[in-house]
Enzyme design. Structure first.
Site, PDB file in Angstrom:
ATOM      1  N   HIS A 193      -5.739   3.105  -4.303  1.00 46.74           N
ATOM      2  CA  HIS A 193      -5.767   3.352  -2.852  1.00 46.74           C
ATOM      3  C   HIS A 193      -6.338   4.733  -2.529  1.00 46.74           C
ATOM      4  CE1 HIS A 193      -4.825   2.079   1.137  1.00 46.74           C
ATOM      5  NE2 HIS A 193      -3.761   2.849   1.327  1.00 46.74           N
ATOM      6  N   HIS A 202      -5.575   9.781   1.301  1.00 48.10           N
ATOM      7  CA  HIS A 202      -5.215   8.955   2.451  1.00 48.10           C
ATOM      8  C   HIS A 202      -5.518   9.689   3.754  1.00 48.10           C
ATOM      9  CE1 HIS A 202      -3.302   5.755   4.738  1.00 48.10           C
ATOM     10  NE2 HIS A 202      -3.149   5.083   3.605  1.00 48.10           N
ATOM     11  N   ASP A 253       0.822  -1.214   0.000  1.00 47.65           N
ATOM     12  CA  ASP A 253       0.000   0.000   0.000  1.00 47.65           C
ATOM     13  C   ASP A 253       0.856   1.265   0.000  1.00 47.65           C
ATOM     14  OD1 ASP A 253      -2.083  -1.759   0.231  1.00 47.65           O
ATOM     15  OD2 ASP A 253      -2.952  -0.853   2.029  1.00 47.65           O
ATOM     16  N   ASP A 254       0.190   2.373  -0.339  1.00 48.58           N
ATOM     17  CA  ASP A 254       0.679   3.748  -0.146  1.00 48.58           C
ATOM     18  C   ASP A 254       1.709   4.221  -1.161  1.00 48.58           C
ATOM     19  OD1 ASP A 254      -0.940   3.572   2.032  1.00 48.58           O
ATOM     20  OD2 ASP A 254       0.636   3.736   3.537  1.00 48.58           O
ATOM     21  N   HIS A 281       3.689  -2.422   3.166  1.00 49.96           N
ATOM     22  CA  HIS A 281       3.724  -1.059   2.655  1.00 49.96           C
ATOM     23  C   HIS A 281       4.998  -0.815   1.853  1.00 49.96           C
ATOM     24  CE1 HIS A 281       0.766  -0.854   5.895  1.00 49.96           C
ATOM     25  NE2 HIS A 281       0.241   0.160   5.246  1.00 49.96           N
TER      26      HIS A 281
END
Length: 275
Positions: free
Chosen positions: A126, A130, A76-77, A229
Site C-alpha cells: 500500500h 499514504h 488497507d492501511d 480497513h
C-alpha cells in the site's frame, strides 16, 4: 507436477503400484494437477485414459469454481495494533483475506505480518507515506514507494509480493503514465468493487452497506472485491458480515498474482494531484 510425473510413469509401466508407492513416499500433491498448465505433458499423454480422467476433473473443478459464490475481503492501511484481533476473527470464521499494508506499519508490527503469511492470508503493498501529495508527486513516486514497501515486506516475511493498491484508489490521481511505470516492473494494481466506507464512522452501518452491495453483484454473477480497513471499529463488527457470508454460502478467497488484476480505468477522469 510431481503427481503428473507419477501418472506419466504409470501410463508407461501400466501398474498402480508405482504411483501408490511414490505418493506414500513423497505425500500427496499440494494441489490437484491441471494439464492445461503443462501443454507439453498434455500432448505426451493425449488420448490416454489417464489424461482423459484428469481433463474431466479439470472441467469439474472449473465448473465448481464458476458456481461458487466468491467474495474477496481486503483490508488497507495496516497492520494496526489491533491486527492480531482481526486475524483471530478471520480465523474463527475460516475466512480468507488480502492485506494491503504500509511499510512503516509492517516494520512496527512484524510478528503479525509473519502470522498472516504463515496462516495463509495474501499480503500486498500500500506504499509508504499514504500522503497523496508525496505518493502522486510524479510517475516515479508510486513506483518508488511500492518498491520500498516490497523490500520491507520481503525482508520480514520472505514474500516478494507484486499485489498493490494505491492510497485512495487509482482514480483520479493514478495517471496512465504512472500505471505503465509500475506495470513495467511487474506490479499488479488492485482497486475494488465494493467500498465499505467503514472509515467514515465507528458504527456497524458499513456491514449492511456491504451486504446490500454483495446481493446486487451476486444478481449479475460477479465476485466482488470488498474494501475495508484494519481498524478497531471494523474489526468489532466484522463478525456480523462473516456470519452472514457463511449462512448464505459465500466462499472467501485471497487475491492471487495469477489472477487478472482489477483496477479503475481513467476514461478521462484522471488528473495530476493538486490540479
Amino acid at each position: 507436477m510431481i503427481i503428473l510425473l507419477f501418472i506419466v510413469g504409470f501410463s508407461f509401466r501400466g501398474t498402480e503400484d508405482d504411483v501408490i508407492v511414490a505418493v506414500q513416499k513423497h505425500g500427496p500433491p499440494n494441489e490437484i494437477p491441471m494439464l492445461k498448465n503443462s501443454p507439453e505433458l498434455k500432448q505426451t499423454m493425449k488420448g490416454s485414459t489417464y489424461a482423459d480422467s484428469i481433463i474431466q476433473k479439470e472441467k469439474e473443478l472449473i465448473q465448481q469454481e464458476e458456481n461458487q459464490k466468491i467474495v474477496y475481503l481486503t483490508f488497507d492501511d495496516g497492520p494496526s495494533s489491533d491486527a492480531n484481533q482481526l486475524l483471530d476473527v478471520l480465523d474463527h470464521y475460516r475466512a480468507k483475506a488480502t492485506f494491503f499494508m504500509l511499510a512503516p506499519q509492517i516494520k512496527a508490527h512484524p510478528e503479525v505480518v509473519k502470522r498472516m503469511v504463515k496462516t495463509g492470508y495474501a499480503v500486498g503493498l500500500h506504499g509508504v507515506t499514504h500522503d497523496a501529495h508525496q505518493f502522486y508527486h510524479s510517475k516515479k513516486s508510486p513506483l518508488h514507494e511500492m518498491q520500498e514497501d516490497q523490500k520491507v515486506l520481503e525482508k520480514i516475511t520472505g514474500v516478494k509480493s507484486t499485489l498493490i493498491r494505491t492510497p485512495y484508489g487509482s482514480v483520479p490521481y493514478m495517471l496512465d503514465s504512472y500505471r505503465k511505470e509500475i506495470e513495467s516492473y511487474g506490479f499488479q494494481l488492485w482497486d475494488w468493487d465494493i467500498d465499505s466506507d467503514d472509515w467514515k464512522s465507528n458504527s456497524k452501518a458499513f456491514v449492511y452497506r456491504v451486504i446490500n452491495e454483495i446481493k446486487l453483484m451476486e444478481s449479475v454473477g460477479k465476485h466482488p472485491v470488498i474494501l475495508m480497513h484494519d481498524r478497531g471499529p471494523t474489526i468489532k463488527y466484522l463478525p456480523i458480515l462473516l456470519n452472514w457470508l457463511n449462512k448464505n454460502h459465500f466462499v472467501t478467497k485471497n487475491l492471487e498474482e495469477s489472477m487478472d488484476a482489477y483496477s479503475f480505468k481513467c476514461n478521462d477522469r484522471c488528473h495530476p494531484f493538486g490540479s
